[in-house]
Enzyme design. Structure first.
Site, PDB file in Angstrom:
ATOM      1  NE  ARG A 135      -1.639   0.385   4.577  1.00 25.05           N
ATOM      2  CZ  ARG A 135      -0.833   0.964   5.449  1.00 25.05           C
ATOM      3  NH1 ARG A 135      -0.219   2.078   5.160  1.00 25.05           N
ATOM      4  NH2 ARG A 135      -0.605   0.407   6.614  1.00 25.05           N
ATOM      5  CG  HIS A 160      -4.800   1.467   7.938  1.00 22.81           C
ATOM      6  ND1 HIS A 160      -5.034   0.215   7.429  1.00 22.81           N
ATOM      7  CD2 HIS A 160      -5.836   1.732   8.773  1.00 22.81           C
ATOM      8  CE1 HIS A 160      -6.157  -0.258   7.943  1.00 22.81           C
ATOM      9  NE2 HIS A 160      -6.659   0.643   8.760  1.00 22.81           N
ATOM     10  CE1 TYR A 192       2.701   2.002   8.820  1.00 16.02           C
ATOM     11  CE2 TYR A 192       1.584   3.455  10.364  1.00 16.02           C
ATOM     12  CZ  TYR A 192       1.594   2.764   9.171  1.00 16.02           C
ATOM     13  OH  TYR A 192       0.521   2.826   8.336  1.00 16.02           O
TER      14      TYR A 192
HETATM   15  C1  LIG Z   1     -11.876  -7.109  14.489  1.00 12.02           C
HETATM   16  C2  LIG Z   1     -11.187  -5.840  14.150  1.00 12.02           C
HETATM   17  N1  LIG Z   1     -10.118  -5.449  14.862  1.00 12.02           N
HETATM   18  C3  LIG Z   1      -9.493  -4.291  14.595  1.00 12.02           C
HETATM   19  C4  LIG Z   1      -9.914  -3.488  13.575  1.00 12.02           C
HETATM   20  C5  LIG Z   1      -9.211  -2.158  13.283  1.00 12.02           C
HETATM   21  N2  LIG Z   1      -8.483  -2.245  12.016  1.00 12.02           N
HETATM   22  C6  LIG Z   1      -9.012  -1.812  10.867  1.00 12.02           C
HETATM   23  S1  LIG Z   1      -8.033  -2.143   9.537  1.00 12.02           S
HETATM   24  C7  LIG Z   1      -6.881  -2.895  10.517  1.00 12.02           C
HETATM   25  C8  LIG Z   1      -5.660  -3.486   9.882  1.00 12.02           C
HETATM   26  C9  LIG Z   1      -6.015  -4.501   8.842  1.00 12.02           C
HETATM   27  O1  LIG Z   1      -4.849  -4.999   8.255  1.00 12.02           O
HETATM   28  P1  LIG Z   1      -4.908  -5.981   7.019  1.00 12.02           P
HETATM   29  O2  LIG Z   1      -5.769  -7.151   7.341  1.00 12.02           O
HETATM   30  O3  LIG Z   1      -3.518  -6.264   6.628  1.00 12.02           O
HETATM   31  O4  LIG Z   1      -5.658  -5.177   5.882  1.00 12.02           O
HETATM   32  P2  LIG Z   1      -5.228  -3.801   5.199  1.00 12.02           P
HETATM   33  O5  LIG Z   1      -5.858  -2.709   6.017  1.00 12.02           O
HETATM   34  O6  LIG Z   1      -3.762  -3.740   5.178  1.00 12.02           O
HETATM   35  O7  LIG Z   1      -5.830  -3.840   3.837  1.00 12.02           O
HETATM   36  C10 LIG Z   1      -7.260  -2.848  11.856  1.00 12.02           C
HETATM   37  C11 LIG Z   1      -6.448  -3.369  12.977  1.00 12.02           C
HETATM   38  C12 LIG Z   1     -11.026  -3.922  12.835  1.00 12.02           C
HETATM   39  N3  LIG Z   1     -11.531  -3.222  11.824  1.00 12.02           N
HETATM   40  N4  LIG Z   1     -11.628  -5.097  13.134  1.00 12.02           N
END
Ligand SMILES: Cc1ncc(C[n+]2csc(CCOP(=O)(O)OP(=O)(O)O)c2C)c(N)n1
Ligand SMILES: Cc1ncc(C[n+]2csc(CCOP(=O)(O)OP(=O)(O)O)c2C)c(N)n1
Ligand SMILES: [Mg+2]
Ligand SMILES: [Mg+2]
Lengths: 328, 393, 328, 393
Positions: free
Chosen positions: B283, B287, B296
């Site tokens: 990405r 985020h 980070y």
């Molecule tokens: C159950 C849950 N825990 C925490 C979050 C907060 N949160 C939103 S996106 C994210 C990171 C997700 O990482 P990844 O699965 O790698 O997907 P990306 O955002 O990189 O596409 C977090 C911790 C959430 N949405 N749902």
């Protein structure tokens, strides 16, 4: 006199955590993005630099794993302070909270207590996406063995967080993210405790008692001030701890005024307002002069943010509720 | 972390050819670490390209440009206060567009919250995506013919739905429907990933589990998310194949997804239908617009990955094959800009919501208590006026 | 006149499921041990033989997977009836229930409804091990978008289950396992509906209204009969559906008697008794002649079975509650 | 399912030797399907035995006999209405006793709900186990020096605790503590299994995850629980080794557990501390006394597995090595019977609980509301008498 700093509520979280981590090596913080990133709300900003990667720990993305391993850390003699990023993401860890965190002392006849504090920002009003605005404190107040704290000021936040960490029992610490940065207060730099289980009268009044907590304390006080201009003198009681509730303070205030309003952003059905109403009519029915008003979130999922201001109680709705109670 | 991509991708010569006659699934049945690649960073062919006509190749290119441009506009809308928190996708177009194009019309897509690019391929109007991130319930309106489940905010929670949806096709005898379920690298740590993939293996359902491994789950890097060497190998725990693909190579993504979908529909005997694809990518941006990635990660790392940008890569290839030239690119850019402009105008013309909207769609029929709550609230808003509730716009 | 069978409550579950599966090919049952084993309580006995392995499906041991894949099945046009073996094991699937099952219709503007029924036996009194006796219905009644049904008789069980399966909205169907086999009733063999959202007056009375549901209906009726001998005439209202509650029936009964008791085995704090009390004082305060009594489980984890009879409300405690209400 | 055991175990000759000089962990670093075995079904040596003195061998034998006898008595108590639902362990003694004996004094054990045999090895009095299943809170009293976490009823929920507990040792610098966490084959499908093992891999904690694969999760056979060929291979998803062992061979179990514990304490560089052990075994009896296994499995299958009973198998070996003879066996049987008799007498002498007990141990200090609930209830019980509440015993 002791030194103070002028802090926001979220800074008071950070300061409470740092103060207690300084004093007690057993305290460790863990959660998603709490390390280098300092937490998505910066509640742990700089703590990893200060205490190292062994005490401020980034975890994998797994709430049950976070809470469950924190329970394990606690059985190993530590005092873990897990953060769940938003209270709406506590649900994947719900079994660990209900089946274990709450019941471990009972199950082990107090051989193991779990001196842990499960922190999470809760509530709406910051234009966050879906699932980020829940206020479901009764999921936790309905489970014996847990204490549930919901502060509303920076001073209380630090003091309650320190009390929670020192408490031998597990505490769910729900932080009102709507007011994380809404205002500042002088907060002592040293460690101090605000006792768990004690409400605070935020405004004395004689006509009606308004009970609230967390982020709703501010619109409630605003409504009380507005109505003072109309000659209605409302007492505002901030519960601070929602389990165990300070029943004595609640009943005492109500006996004085005979009229009650409860304000919370959680949905109406099954919210704490019902519990408080039941308590009051059990303990003080003969003092009651009007139906207790519930000014709460509606029985709908918190809508996406374009409509969330309709969902959340505001000063106008609280005023309406107080008027109803007073004019009955 | 920063070496993950390099370490295996540079070993391009080790990647065996695939797609030859009679080897339909050879992109899948391989070591998880043996990442599939078709184009190198400069758009040179290093593997067998998928069998696509020029129009489709141009469509893939155009959709990537559209996703990129939409993304840039969305981020800027957020900065101007015209939109709420938004999760950008720049850098991930190759994985999204390449995979979505491999789906057949009747196939389904189960998104997380970042697949605005894949969604538009599947028929979701851009206006809807904008409205959703602008906080309007109307953003949740999805055209009946768009085979797509709703955005899932709780990480990994959509994965069991995907297994269940694909299972329903099997139980109902729609043999030739298949689907794709998207999730991130971080999602692989959640219990729902495990339970969802395990169900898929046990009931042998026609679903492709597509992991957009963009190296970061907010601030947590891939290698601190799990100690396993690849994410693809996790599929082995559920009795089916996992494969790594260069997620910034849209043609490799297309090929692998197509093979996985084909296997989901028509497996050989004893061959499991589900597949997990780990699309290795990056990405480029934050985020979400609420995130500051400089806290980070290093700019240098970002730059290194930007060299693998899927858009110039495919463009170079298509130019070298005389499928695209300056004029065509200019025209695509103009179209894409117009499309996004129109969507933004449409979204921003959405009227302020009415209070009663909040009570719609909670139940098929509103229970009496909720009717009472609604009626009382509508009266309250009438009494005080909308402005006492909603901020001025 | 239609044919009937004399069935226990658990047989009525089975019969309701079988009857509707016969009529509607989209209905599938899934869960742990529901196939060859017929469910640990035999609620699905013989159904796999009758309907085949594609419609009565044993699942892996994973509650979130069961509920989550049932949601997926529903989006694919089916009407899944997942069983969770005990209601205390719904917690690992809590996120799927709260974040998805309850909110899917809202999230998709009714493009997708989830016509699914999540069945689970709930409650104590059968000398089961830890975690097997929970009665935490308010976890679900507090979440908008769900309906929550808790039957107390075989007749109602079949009719409510059929209504639940036909309901376009997701229903949590909590079965009182204490009385799974406690008594029999004549139950029509054909399909019929008992409407969701309607309470039943089980005993008419004029002195006091006692509200209850599920397994507690029996000790409540027993108490009412005992007190009738003492000249206290209690009305017993069985809610049957706890969300949405039949507020009209509740208020109407209370207006008649002016005195109320609520009986449930869920813990007191945050239980439905508080909600009902709040409702009554909102809608009928002027009719109220005594504090509403809450005869409930205590705010402790359900103890291991040697003590569970202390935990559960019984006729003696209900009688005490009724007397308090009447003698105030 | 019924062929799983046979198919690999009969290929005994393919099992390479292990335990030779300088190959301390070779029982672990092997293909998950390559099951470790020391004794064949008749007690003949087919692999290198662990280095154990006679006393320890006799202890293992005695503890297996104790567990079996306890189990039989417990089931019969339940049948007589003197105990509630009870989960029997017969058939699983080899896995429980073999593994528990490999733990050092300071090590910890994290049980599910069936490890009564392992628990007694770790210092939990039989009386406590009886009281627990008789529904007495007193059964939850565990001696301070017994390093054992409480029974965990929700399947797999103890696994993240085990990871956290082992992590606490690392954080506190107790380098040489290690632990074992037990769970069943069904438990591997739960999200908590996944999250717990992933944490263990990421933080590299000294915990051995010991799966008692007894072929059944109540009525669901192993092969319908998951599509993966072995359960052991699931460890690969978390970056550490998984190994299969003949779980009805106490010496093989001991050896593998010892090697895994050794690695947990003193890993070579780049070697992960955690290990997952899949102990392939069978539950001879019902899932619990509330279960009727004849509904879902054949007696023939049970008989086939009974031929692998760990107790006669070790007995045969020890007799052949002249470690045991008829007299010794008779004496062990007598001791074991006496021990269980005494425990039952002690448990059945437990007084009926007082109502106030219910309110103890909920919080360190009882909050006022709960004090009020207690006081009111105690008064109620006084008023009506205990018999109005508790059934006659
Ligand atoms: C159950 C849950 N825990 C925490 C979050 C907060 N949160 C939103 S996106 C994210 C990171 C997700 O990482 P990844 O699965 O790698 O997907 P990306 O955002 O990189 O596409 C977090 C911790 C959430 N949405 N749902
Ligand atoms: C979360 C949860 N779901 C369901 C149950 C009910 N239950 C108790 S034991 C069991 C089967 C467990 O199988 P397995 O993990 O193989 O262990 P075994 O009983 O065979 O030792 C089930 C489904 C439970 N205790 N916890
Ligand atoms: Mg990611
Ligand atoms: Mg098993």
């Amino acid at each position: 006199m002791s030194e103070t700093q002028n802090l926001t509520l979220v800074q008071a979280v950070r300061d409470g955590l740092a103060t207690e981590m300084e004093l007690d090596d057993d305290v460790v913080a863990l959660g998603q993005d709490i390390g280098a990133n300092g937490g998505v709300f910066r509640a742990t900003q700089g703590l990893q630099d200060e205490f190292g990667e062994q005490r401020v720990i980034d975890t994998p993305l797994a709430e049950s794993g976070i809470i469950g391993s924190a329970i394990g850390l606690a059985t190993g003699g530590m005092k873990p302070v897990p953060e769940i990023q938003f209270s709406g993401f506590m649900y994947p860890g719900f079994d660990q909270i209900v089946s274990h965190m709450a019941r471990y002392r009972t199950r082990t006849r107090s051989r193991f207590s779990l001196p842990m504090v499960l922190r999470a920002p809760y509530g709406g009003g910051i234009r966050a996406p879906e699932s980020h605005s829940d206020s479901k404190e009764t999921f936790y107040t309905h489970e014996a063995g847990l204490k549930v704290v919901m502060p509303s000021t920076p001073y209380d936040t630090k003091g309650l967080l320190i009390s929670a960490i020192r408490d031998p029992d597990p505490v769910v610490f729900l932080e009102p993210k709507l007011i994380y940065r809404a205002f500042r207060e002088d907060v002592p730099t040293e460690a101090y405790e605000v006792p768990i289980g004690e409400a605070a009268v935020r405004r004395e009044g004689s006509d009606v008692s308004v009970f609230t907590y967390g982020a709703m304390t501010r619109p409630t006080l605003e409504a009380a001030e507005n109505l003072a201009e109309e000659g209605v003198d409302a007492e505002v009681v901030d519960l601070r701890t929602v389990s165990p509730m300070d029943r004595e303070a609640i009943v005492e205030s109500f006996k004085k005024t005979g009229r009650g309003v409860v304000v919370h952003e959680a949905p109406k059905s099954g919210g704490l307002a019902g519990e408080i109403t039941a308590l009051l009519q059990e303990e003080a029915l003969v003092y009651q002069e009007a139906p207790i008003q519930r000014v709460t979130g509606f029985d709908v999922p918190v809508p996406l943010y374009a409509m969330e201001d309709y969902y959340l109680p505001n000063a106008a709705r609280v005023e309406d509720g107080i008027r109803e109670a007073v004019e009955f | 972390m920063i070496n993950i991509y390099e370490s295996t991708i540079t070993a391009a010569k080790e990647i065996p050819p695939y797609g030859e006659e009679g080897e339909a699934v050879s992109t899948i049945q391989r070591d998880p670490e043996n990442r599939v690649q078709v184009l190198d960073e400069d758009g040179n062919l290093v593997g067998e390209p998928p069998d696509l006509d020029e129009d489709t190749l141009i469509d893939i290119y155009r959709d990537m440009k559209l996703a990129r441009h939409f993304d840039e506009r969305a981020v800027s809308l957020q900065r101007q206060g015209r939109m709420g928190t938004y999760p950008p996708l720049s850098g991930q177009e190759g994985a999204q567009i390449g995979s979505a194009h491999a789906l057949a019309d009747d196939d389904w897509m189960v998104p997380s919250y970042r697949e605005h690019g894949a969604a538009v391929v599947r028929g979701l109007p851009l206006k809807q995506t904008l409205l959703y991130w602008m906080g309007y319930e109307a953003g949740n309106d999805v055209p009946e013919d768009a085979n797509i489940l709703p955005v899932a905010v709780p990480i990994a929670s959509q994965i069991p739905h995907a297994s269940g949806l694909a299972w329903s096709w099997k139980l109902q005898g729609h043999d030739d429907t298949a689907g794709i379920c998207y999730f991130g690298d971080g999602a692989t740590s959640e219990g729902d990933f495990h339970e969802g993939l395990n169900f898929a293996g046990v009931y042998d359902v026609p679903m492709v589990f597509f992991c957009n491994n963009n190296q970061w789950a907010i601030s947590v890097p891939r290698e601190r998310q799990t100690a396993s060497e690849t994410l693809a190998q996790k599929a082995n725990a559920y009795g089916f194949e996992g494969v790594q693909v260069d997620g910034m190579d849209p043609l490799a993504v297309y090929k692998v997804t197509q093979d996985a979908l084909e296997k989901a529909r028509n497996p050989d005997e004893d061959q499991p239908r589900p597949t997990m694809i780990e699309a290795v990518q990056y990405r480029f941006g934050a985020h979400t617009t609420a995130d500051d990635p400089t806290v980070y990660r290093d700019e240098e790392e970002v730059e290194r990955w930007k060299a693998k940008d899927p858009i110039p890569r495919l463009e170079a290839y298509l130019r070298s094959e005389d499928v695209l030239d300056d004029d065509a690119v200019a025209e695509i850019e103009a179209t894409v800009e117009r499309q996004v402009d129109e969507a933004i105008d449409a979204a921003e013309s959405e009227p302020r919501p009415d209070p009663e909207e909040m009570f719609e769609h909670v139940y098929a029929d509103l229970p009496p208590e909720l009717q009472a709550q609604r009626d009382e609230f509508v009266a309250t808003v009438d009494r005080h006026g909308k402005d006492a509730f909603l901020e001025e716009e």
